[in-house]
Motif scaffolding. Structure first.
Motif: not given
Length: 612
Positions: A232-234, A238-240, A260-267
């Motif tokens: 949750h910290a990581k 990513h989100s910031l 399912y990929h980091t970039a999409g999920f970060i969106g």
């Protein structure tokens, strides 16, 4: 007093003249410090992205969080639908600390399921919906999930591995009102009947920011995917990222990358962090991309891999600059595509970033220098310790001095990026895989006993301190005593008019040290392979050791779900016409041409009659 003010002003002007990016560098480091302080504060109060979501629901319940096709979902809708999903999970026996694998594409249900799991203290493991059979079972097992939820259209893929799942006593849900298969439960009917009342926080009372929030899988370009642990910290870190580049709550972000990929999920998580609106598309479409941006008033777009090139390859239209997009954020854009994109589609700020899902370090190109991924500054190195170290490509290991310590790469020389592992920059590794986790740690880098995260990436710093991505360690190969960076060779090849796409790799040749260069290419629409033109172009722009000895013309290039080129199978097949049905060509120095690779030429190369 006036004299001192004038003196300080002159000094500042002189500093900026000599170091024109100084203020940008300082501002960026201050932003990074601010985000670090924020996350440390969240640690103390155990405040997660889910908590931010719930606060935003109270503050702006009727603001849209998701726009999908012709549907609009508000923050309140998202809260209620995720409450319903959470109750279905609870009724199935899930409890805090459990993991659920999700096998579905880009649709709102993905978000409701993830939020619902977070509300009961569970983590999600989003699976690549393109994988099947043994790969699917491998990825499922990596996370230690006890439940699988799959889209209705992927039911055949589930049934293929169902016996193995049932042997492990896995609960399997299909996102449908009814299910045709015994031992598989339907989900939507149960969700529609569930209460939308708030979920008690007691159900996640033991959750901390160090708990796993989600497992994101590596792309698997050089082997089987691994499940990277994202706490949750990581997830906050990513989100910031979007706040650092100036994204505001009023912005609208377009997400066409797989969730399912980091970039999409970060969106999605950055949308929650900013309290903004996201446009979700089920799959990237170059032909409909800008129509979507206009339809939904998009201001922020995401890209990865070849997406920007795909957009540049679409037919030109008078409406190309008729949009509200201000910022494009992502990674993997080539300098030539960068220039083509901004020239054609207008003044869009491109914010290229560098980072690995499992990594403990990231870079952002905040200056707008085409091709760079960030800047190398003393302040940044001091606060977020990292190094570029010399790397022995032949033996696939860092170069060490007589004391057994690593050697810093010279400016302008590609070096392996390593990032110090500490309490402030932790590395959580991979789920249920201590061996792979340990392999990513590099010890005794600058002093005995220190530990760094090995990114596996080669980067380079130029004379003006801009940092450029060079290649993956596994992608770089050695030929004629020189290191060949596949990315650079591919960029040169795609400048030829007849070549649309190029995937470069090294192949073994009997009796030769190292690997000879080979490229699998696709042709531009309506173009024939201009063998002599390609030979001349390669001769002009590449040193002799980097010129591909073999070319393979394919109808399409295999890529991962995030458009990364797959090379393992290509390397295994080599340049053998007995195994390969695609047209093969050999670089003939005498003819000054790429000639068809016949069986006679193949045998002559293997026997050493033809020298390469």
């Amino acid at each position: 007093m006036l004299v001192w003010i004038v003196f300080a002003a002159v000094l500042l002007l002189a500093l900026l003249f000599r170091h024109p990016h100084f203020l940008q560098d300082v501002r960026y480091v201050l932003y990074r410090l601010q985000t670090r302080r924020l996350v440390l504060g969240y640690y103390q109060t155990n405040y997660s992205i889910l908590d931010r979501f719930l606060d935003t629901v109270k503050a702006q319940p009727h603001k849209p969080i998701l726009l999908y096709e012709d549907e609009t979902f508000t923050y309140q809708d998202a809260d209620e639908l995720s409450n319903k999903a959470a109750r279905v999970f609870l009724l199935s026996g899930l409890k805090e600390g459990d993991t659920v694998a999700l096998l579905l594409g880009n649709e709102p249900m993905f978000v409701w399921l993830w939020l619902g799991l977070a509300k009961i203290g569970c983590s999600a493991a989003p699976l690549n919906y393109n994988i099947r059979s043994r790969s699917l079972l491998h990825c499922f097992s990596c996370s230690g999930a006890t439940t699988l939820v799959a889209a209705e259209e992927l039911q055949d893929a589930v049934e293929e591995v169902l016996p193995s799942l049932l042997e492990q006593q896995i609960t399997v849900f299909i996102l449908a009102d009814r299910c045709r298969t015994a031992d598989v439960k339907s989900f939507k009917d149960k969700m529609s009947q569930a209460s939308s009342e708030p979920i008690s926080k007691d159900l996640r009372s033991h959750l901390t920011l160090q708990s796993p929030a989600v497992y994101i899988y590596t792309s698997g370009t050089t082997g089987l995917p691994k499940a990277a642990v994202v706490s949750h910290a990581k997830l906050w870190g990513h989100s910031l990222l979007l706040s650092i580049i100036g994204v505001k709550a009023k912005d609208v972000i377009y997400i066409s990358l797989p969730l399912y990929h980091t970039a999409g999920f970060i969106g999605i998580t950055a949308t929650i962090e900013r309290g903004m609106t996201a446009v979700l598309r089920n799959k990237f479409s170059a032909s409909q991309f800008w129509d979507d941006c206009r339809k939904y008033n998009v201001t922020i777009i995401q890209y990865i891999g070849e997406i920007m090139r795909y957009l540049c390859n679409t037919p030109k239209k008078l409406s190309d600059r008729n949009h509200k997009v201000q910022i494009a954020i992502g990674n993997g854009i080539r300098p030539d595509v960068w220039r083509d994109f901004t020239s054609r589609f207008g003044n869009v700020q491109i914010r290229e970033f560098y980072g690995a899902t499992e990594g403990n370090f990231s870079l952002v190109n905040y200056s707008g220098k085409a091709g760079a991924v960030g800047r190398d500054t003393f302040l940044h190195r001091m606060l977020f310790p990292y190094s570029l170290i010399k790397y022995d490509v032949d033996n696939e290991r860092p170069v060490r001095d007589s004391a057994g310590l690593c050697v810093e790469a010279d400016k302008g020389e590609p070096g392996l990026l390593v990032c110090k592992i500490s309490a402030r920059t932790p590395f959580a590794g991979y789920a249920r895989d201590l061996q792979q986790t340990e392999k990513k740690k590099l010890r005794d880098v600058h002093k005995k006993g220190d530990v760094y995260f090995n990114t596996g990436d080669l980067l380079r710093v130029d004379k003006d301190n801009f940092i450029y991505f060079q290649d993956r360690v596994g992608d770089t190969f050695r030929w004629k005593g020189e290191n060949v960076a596949t990315t650079e060779v591919a960029e040169i090849l795609t400048l030829v008019g007849c070549i649309k796409e190029a995937n470069v790799y090294g192949v073994e040749v009997p009796g030769q040290e190292g690997r000879a260069g080979m490229a699998a290419v696709t042709l531009s629409e309506g173009q024939r392979f201009d063998s002599a033109g390609v030979f001349e172009h390669v001769e002009k722009f590449l040193p002799s050791y980097a010129r591909p000895r073999f070319l393979r013309v394919q109808s399409s290039i295999d890529v991962t779900g995030t458009f990364k080129h797959l090379k393992v199978k290509l390397v295994e097949e080599g340049f053998d016409p007995n195994q390969i049905a695609d047209p093969l060509f050999f670089r003939d120095e005498k003819d000054k041409n790429y000639v068809p690779l016949t069986l006679d030429i193949f045998d002559s190369v293997r026997s050493g009659k033809i020298k390469i």
